[in-house]
Design a protein around this motif. Structure first.
Motif, PDB file in Angstrom:
ATOM      1  N   CYS A 189      -7.462  -9.438  -4.333  1.00  0.00           N
ATOM      2  CA  CYS A 189      -8.544  -8.470  -4.206  1.00  0.00           C
ATOM      3  C   CYS A 189      -8.397  -7.434  -5.318  1.00  0.00           C
ATOM      4  O   CYS A 189      -7.310  -7.250  -5.858  1.00  0.00           O
ATOM      5  CB  CYS A 189      -8.517  -7.794  -2.841  1.00  0.00           C
ATOM      6  N   VAL A 232      -9.275 -20.239  -5.451  1.00  0.00           N
ATOM      7  CA  VAL A 232      -9.237 -19.131  -6.409  1.00  0.00           C
ATOM      8  C   VAL A 232      -8.047 -18.257  -6.022  1.00  0.00           C
ATOM      9  O   VAL A 232      -8.016 -17.680  -4.942  1.00  0.00           O
ATOM     10  CB  VAL A 232     -10.551 -18.321  -6.384  1.00  0.00           C
ATOM     11  N   VAL A 271     -13.824  -7.187  -5.372  1.00  0.00           N
ATOM     12  CA  VAL A 271     -13.893  -8.634  -5.524  1.00  0.00           C
ATOM     13  C   VAL A 271     -12.720  -9.233  -4.761  1.00  0.00           C
ATOM     14  O   VAL A 271     -11.629  -8.653  -4.728  1.00  0.00           O
ATOM     15  CB  VAL A 271     -13.872  -9.073  -7.017  1.00  0.00           C
ATOM     16  N   THR A 272     -12.974 -10.371  -4.092  1.00  0.00           N
ATOM     17  CA  THR A 272     -11.932 -11.091  -3.377  1.00  0.00           C
ATOM     18  C   THR A 272     -11.910 -12.539  -3.850  1.00  0.00           C
ATOM     19  O   THR A 272     -12.934 -13.086  -4.247  1.00  0.00           O
ATOM     20  CB  THR A 272     -12.167 -11.054  -1.847  1.00  0.00           C
ATOM     21  N   ALA A 273     -10.733 -13.161  -3.781  1.00  0.00           N
ATOM     22  CA  ALA A 273     -10.551 -14.554  -4.199  1.00  0.00           C
ATOM     23  C   ALA A 273      -9.914 -15.314  -3.047  1.00  0.00           C
ATOM     24  O   ALA A 273      -8.996 -14.814  -2.393  1.00  0.00           O
ATOM     25  CB  ALA A 273      -9.662 -14.613  -5.433  1.00  0.00           C
ATOM     26  N   ALA A 310     -15.031 -16.700  -5.004  1.00  0.00           N
ATOM     27  CA  ALA A 310     -14.741 -15.288  -5.202  1.00  0.00           C
ATOM     28  C   ALA A 310     -15.981 -14.579  -4.687  1.00  0.00           C
ATOM     29  O   ALA A 310     -17.101 -15.070  -4.853  1.00  0.00           O
ATOM     30  CB  ALA A 310     -14.498 -14.967  -6.667  1.00  0.00           C
ATOM     31  N   HIS A 364     -16.364 -21.999  -7.036  1.00  0.00           N
ATOM     32  CA  HIS A 364     -15.454 -22.667  -7.964  1.00  0.00           C
ATOM     33  C   HIS A 364     -15.157 -24.075  -7.465  1.00  0.00           C
ATOM     34  O   HIS A 364     -15.489 -24.418  -6.332  1.00  0.00           O
ATOM     35  CB  HIS A 364     -14.154 -21.858  -8.095  1.00  0.00           C
ATOM     36  N   ILE A 423     -15.955 -10.320 -14.186  1.00  0.00           N
ATOM     37  CA  ILE A 423     -14.893 -10.598 -13.232  1.00  0.00           C
ATOM     38  C   ILE A 423     -14.066 -11.745 -13.792  1.00  0.00           C
ATOM     39  O   ILE A 423     -14.604 -12.763 -14.224  1.00  0.00           O
ATOM     40  CB  ILE A 423     -15.472 -10.954 -11.856  1.00  0.00           C
ATOM     41  N   CYS A 449      -8.126 -12.523  -9.007  1.00  0.00           N
ATOM     42  CA  CYS A 449      -9.401 -11.939  -9.411  1.00  0.00           C
ATOM     43  C   CYS A 449      -9.145 -10.532  -9.928  1.00  0.00           C
ATOM     44  O   CYS A 449      -8.194  -9.867  -9.498  1.00  0.00           O
ATOM     45  CB  CYS A 449     -10.399 -11.911  -8.263  1.00  0.00           C
TER      46      CYS A 449
END
Length: 139
Positions: A88, A126, A98-100, A106, A122, A138, A129
């Motif tokens: 994050c 992920v 943003v979170t992955a 994301a 994706h 990003i 990020c």
């Protein structure tokens, strides 16, 4: 030992994620200032907001959470990922997160209300990020 360590350059504090909790220490005295509790699985990432007033955490419980840095009060839970949330980050101006995730996305969130703004898809998990320094990209 913690899984993630991050520092707040403006606040003079250090965050350490360990298990389901995040600990906030004074960077000079190492005094424990706050404990952020609320995740139901291992915390994978923790970051200060640019102004040092908030903290975002991500967890294997499929959520990210935003906390008040001074009271450790939970402000928002960001739900929507279908698998572990690995990373994050706050945008440079602090209005977005943003979170992955292992769900191969994301996601961008609005900090003020917790609304998901965008899903970036994706082909595989992920694991990280970050916002670019100007906040326009990003990584």
């Amino acid at each position: 030992l913690g899984r993630q360590v991050t520092d707040g350059q403006l606040s003079g504090q250090i965050l350490i994620a360990a298990g389901q909790k995040v600990y906030n220490f004074d960077a000079e005295t190492y005094e424990l200032l706050q404990t952020f509790q609320g995740h139901t699985d291992i915390v994978s990432c923790c970051k200060f907001s640019p102004d040092g007033r908030s903290v975002v955490t991500s967890s294997e419980d499929k959520t990210a959470k935003i906390w008040d840095c001074f009271t450790a009060k939970l402000l928002l839970t960001l739900s929507g990922h279908l698998a572990f949330v690995r990373a994050c980050d706050f945008s440079p101006c602090g209005n977005l997160v943003v979170t992955a995730s292992d769900d191969r996305t994301a996601r961008i969130w609005i900090v003020k209300c917790g609304t998901m703004l965008k899903i970036l898809r994706h082909i595989s998990s992920v694991f990280g990020c970050a916002f670019s320094p100007n906040g326009k990209r990003i990584l």
